[in-house]
Design a protein around this motif. Structure first.
Motif, PDB file in Angstrom:
ATOM      1  N   ASP A 123      -8.075  16.905 -36.672  1.00 22.16           N
ATOM      2  CA  ASP A 123      -8.195  15.788 -35.742  1.00 22.16           C
ATOM      3  C   ASP A 123      -9.680  15.595 -35.420  1.00 22.16           C
ATOM      4  O   ASP A 123     -10.548  16.344 -35.908  1.00 22.16           O
ATOM      5  N   GLU A 124     -10.010  14.602 -34.603  1.00 22.41           N
ATOM      6  CA  GLU A 124     -11.421  14.302 -34.331  1.00 22.41           C
ATOM      7  C   GLU A 124     -12.137  15.452 -33.642  1.00 22.41           C
ATOM      8  O   GLU A 124     -13.311  15.724 -33.904  1.00 22.41           O
ATOM      9  N   THR A 125     -11.437  16.139 -32.752  1.00 23.62           N
ATOM     10  CA  THR A 125     -12.064  17.275 -32.052  1.00 23.62           C
ATOM     11  C   THR A 125     -12.426  18.384 -33.026  1.00 23.62           C
ATOM     12  O   THR A 125     -13.542  18.934 -32.991  1.00 23.62           O
ATOM     13  N   LEU A 126     -11.507  18.728 -33.924  1.00 23.02           N
ATOM     14  CA  LEU A 126     -11.785  19.797 -34.889  1.00 23.02           C
ATOM     15  C   LEU A 126     -12.878  19.367 -35.866  1.00 23.02           C
ATOM     16  O   LEU A 126     -13.737  20.182 -36.229  1.00 23.02           O
ATOM     17  N   ILE A 127     -12.876  18.114 -36.278  1.00 26.85           N
ATOM     18  CA  ILE A 127     -13.938  17.632 -37.171  1.00 26.85           C
ATOM     19  C   ILE A 127     -15.294  17.814 -36.499  1.00 26.85           C
ATOM     20  O   ILE A 127     -16.236  18.330 -37.117  1.00 26.85           O
ATOM     21  N   SER A 128     -15.404  17.417 -35.238  1.00 23.78           N
ATOM     22  CA  SER A 128     -16.671  17.534 -34.520  1.00 23.78           C
ATOM     23  C   SER A 128     -17.129  18.986 -34.416  1.00 23.78           C
ATOM     24  O   SER A 128     -18.302  19.313 -34.653  1.00 23.78           O
ATOM     25  N   ARG A 129     -16.214  19.888 -34.095  1.00 23.43           N
ATOM     26  CA  ARG A 129     -16.574  21.295 -33.934  1.00 23.43           C
ATOM     27  C   ARG A 129     -16.916  21.934 -35.284  1.00 23.43           C
ATOM     28  O   ARG A 129     -17.824  22.763 -35.377  1.00 23.43           O
ATOM     29  N   ALA A 130     -16.197  21.528 -36.324  1.00 24.46           N
ATOM     30  CA  ALA A 130     -16.478  22.066 -37.657  1.00 24.46           C
ATOM     31  C   ALA A 130     -17.828  21.586 -38.168  1.00 24.46           C
ATOM     32  O   ALA A 130     -18.588  22.357 -38.765  1.00 24.46           O
ATOM     33  N   VAL A 131     -18.156  20.325 -37.934  1.00 25.59           N
ATOM     34  CA  VAL A 131     -19.454  19.790 -38.352  1.00 25.59           C
ATOM     35  C   VAL A 131     -20.577  20.571 -37.680  1.00 25.59           C
ATOM     36  O   VAL A 131     -21.534  21.008 -38.347  1.00 25.59           O
ATOM     37  N   LYS A 132     -20.454  20.783 -36.392  1.00 26.21           N
ATOM     38  CA  LYS A 132     -21.502  21.502 -35.646  1.00 26.21           C
ATOM     39  C   LYS A 132     -21.648  22.934 -36.152  1.00 26.21           C
ATOM     40  O   LYS A 132     -22.760  23.407 -36.419  1.00 26.21           O
ATOM     41  N   GLY A 133     -20.530  23.643 -36.295  1.00 25.71           N
ATOM     42  CA  GLY A 133     -20.593  25.044 -36.687  1.00 25.71           C
ATOM     43  C   GLY A 133     -21.080  25.246 -38.108  1.00 25.71           C
ATOM     44  O   GLY A 133     -21.940  26.092 -38.361  1.00 25.71           O
ATOM     45  N   LEU A 134     -20.577  24.452 -39.030  1.00 28.15           N
ATOM     46  CA  LEU A 134     -20.945  24.632 -40.433  1.00 28.15           C
ATOM     47  C   LEU A 134     -22.360  24.145 -40.716  1.00 28.15           C
ATOM     48  O   LEU A 134     -23.072  24.741 -41.526  1.00 28.15           O
ATOM     49  N   THR A 135     -22.795  23.089 -40.042  1.00 25.09           N
ATOM     50  CA  THR A 135     -24.173  22.630 -40.215  1.00 25.09           C
ATOM     51  C   THR A 135     -25.156  23.705 -39.749  1.00 25.09           C
ATOM     52  O   THR A 135     -26.230  23.875 -40.332  1.00 25.09           O
ATOM     53  N   ALA A 136     -24.760  24.459 -38.733  1.00 28.84           N
ATOM     54  CA  ALA A 136     -25.625  25.513 -38.208  1.00 28.84           C
ATOM     55  C   ALA A 136     -25.819  26.645 -39.202  1.00 28.84           C
ATOM     56  O   ALA A 136     -26.713  27.487 -39.027  1.00 28.84           O
ATOM     57  N   LEU A 137     -25.011  26.693 -40.253  1.00 26.03           N
ATOM     58  CA  LEU A 137     -25.139  27.735 -41.267  1.00 26.03           C
ATOM     59  C   LEU A 137     -26.123  27.363 -42.371  1.00 26.03           C
ATOM     60  O   LEU A 137     -26.315  28.128 -43.327  1.00 26.03           O
ATOM     61  N   ALA A 138     -26.744  26.188 -42.249  1.00 34.52           N
ATOM     62  CA  ALA A 138     -27.728  25.775 -43.258  1.00 34.52           C
ATOM     63  C   ALA A 138     -28.865  26.784 -43.291  1.00 34.52           C
ATOM     64  O   ALA A 138     -29.266  27.329 -42.255  1.00 34.52           O
ATOM     65  N   PRO A 139     -29.389  27.085 -44.478  1.00 33.77           N
ATOM     66  CA  PRO A 139     -30.513  28.011 -44.579  1.00 33.77           C
ATOM     67  C   PRO A 139     -31.660  27.610 -43.666  1.00 33.77           C
ATOM     68  O   PRO A 139     -31.907  26.418 -43.456  1.00 33.77           O
TER      69      PRO A 139
END
Length: 219
Positions: A197-213
């Motif tokens: 859902d939109e909430t999970l998409i937002s949280r996943a984007v934030k968390g996974l983007t933070a894993l960028a080198p």
């Protein structure tokens, strides 16, 4: 069996120190001496508990998986949530937990090692899908996950979530990551697993983007 509180306390101190230093410096750039200096511990004192830095990391990862397993058991037993809600909560625990993300980030460089990568891929393709499958099967029964592809959905979540969505493999700025996650959501929706859902998409984007080198753009 006799318990030794001091032994367990020292082991926990070593793990806590290593976890913090790995998060600050990265696993590869953290030495055993760094951990000893942080704790004021002798080499013998540390090696009494862990034979190597690799053994410390293995224990940290095992502890993380134990937390996930306990959460999964708790979610399976809850009667106040649908299975799709439980599945979302399990995914949130991986993409929106700072301590977990720090531990993942600290060892990303190790994925360049073929043996380490192979071990992780084996877990992503066999162990992890079982966790997702247990909740997907519940969703098939309660009607919240109307899929005829429960095994394939579990594999998609596991493999794409830990490989295709990982910026260390497929570099992505924030907008690229969101597009990628929405693409995965569309695939899962198409086979009856509407987990994003939109909430999970937002949280996943934030968390996974933070894993960028480190040093990579994330705007």
């Amino acid at each position: 069996m006799e318990h030794h509180p001091h032994h367990e306390d020292t082991e926990r101190r070593i793990l806590d120190s290593a976890r913090r230093l790995f998060a600050e410096k990265g696993y590869e750039k953290t030495s055993i001496q760094d951990i000893l200096n942080d704790l004021g511990l002798s080499k013998g004192g540390l090696y009494h508990h862990f034979k190597s830095k690799e053994a410390i990391l293995e224990q940290l990862n095992a502890d993380e998986w134990a937390v996930t397993a306990r959460l999964l058991d708790e979610l399976i037993g809850r009667k106040d949530m649908s299975a799709i809600e439980k599945l979302r909560m399990l995914i949130v625990s991986a993409v929106d937990a700072p301590d977990h993300l720090d531990l993942v980030r600290s060892q990303l460089a190790l994925l360049k090692d073929p043996a380490f990568f192979t071990a992780n891929m084996r877990f992503w393709s066999t162990g992890l899908p079982k966790s997702f499958r247990s909740l997907i099967d519940l969703g098939v029964r309660d009607g919240s996950i109307p899929t005829t592809y429960p095994e394939e959905a579990a594999q998609l979540l596991s493999l794409l979530g830990n490989y295709w969505l990982m910026p260390c493999f497929y570099p992505a700025e924030r907008a690229d990551m969101e597009r990628r996650i929405r693409c995965l959501a569309t695939m899962l929706d198409a086979i009856g697993v509407p987990v994003f859902d939109e909430t999970l998409i937002s949280r996943a984007v934030k968390g996974l983007t933070a894993l960028a080198p480190e040093g990579e753009a994330s705007a």
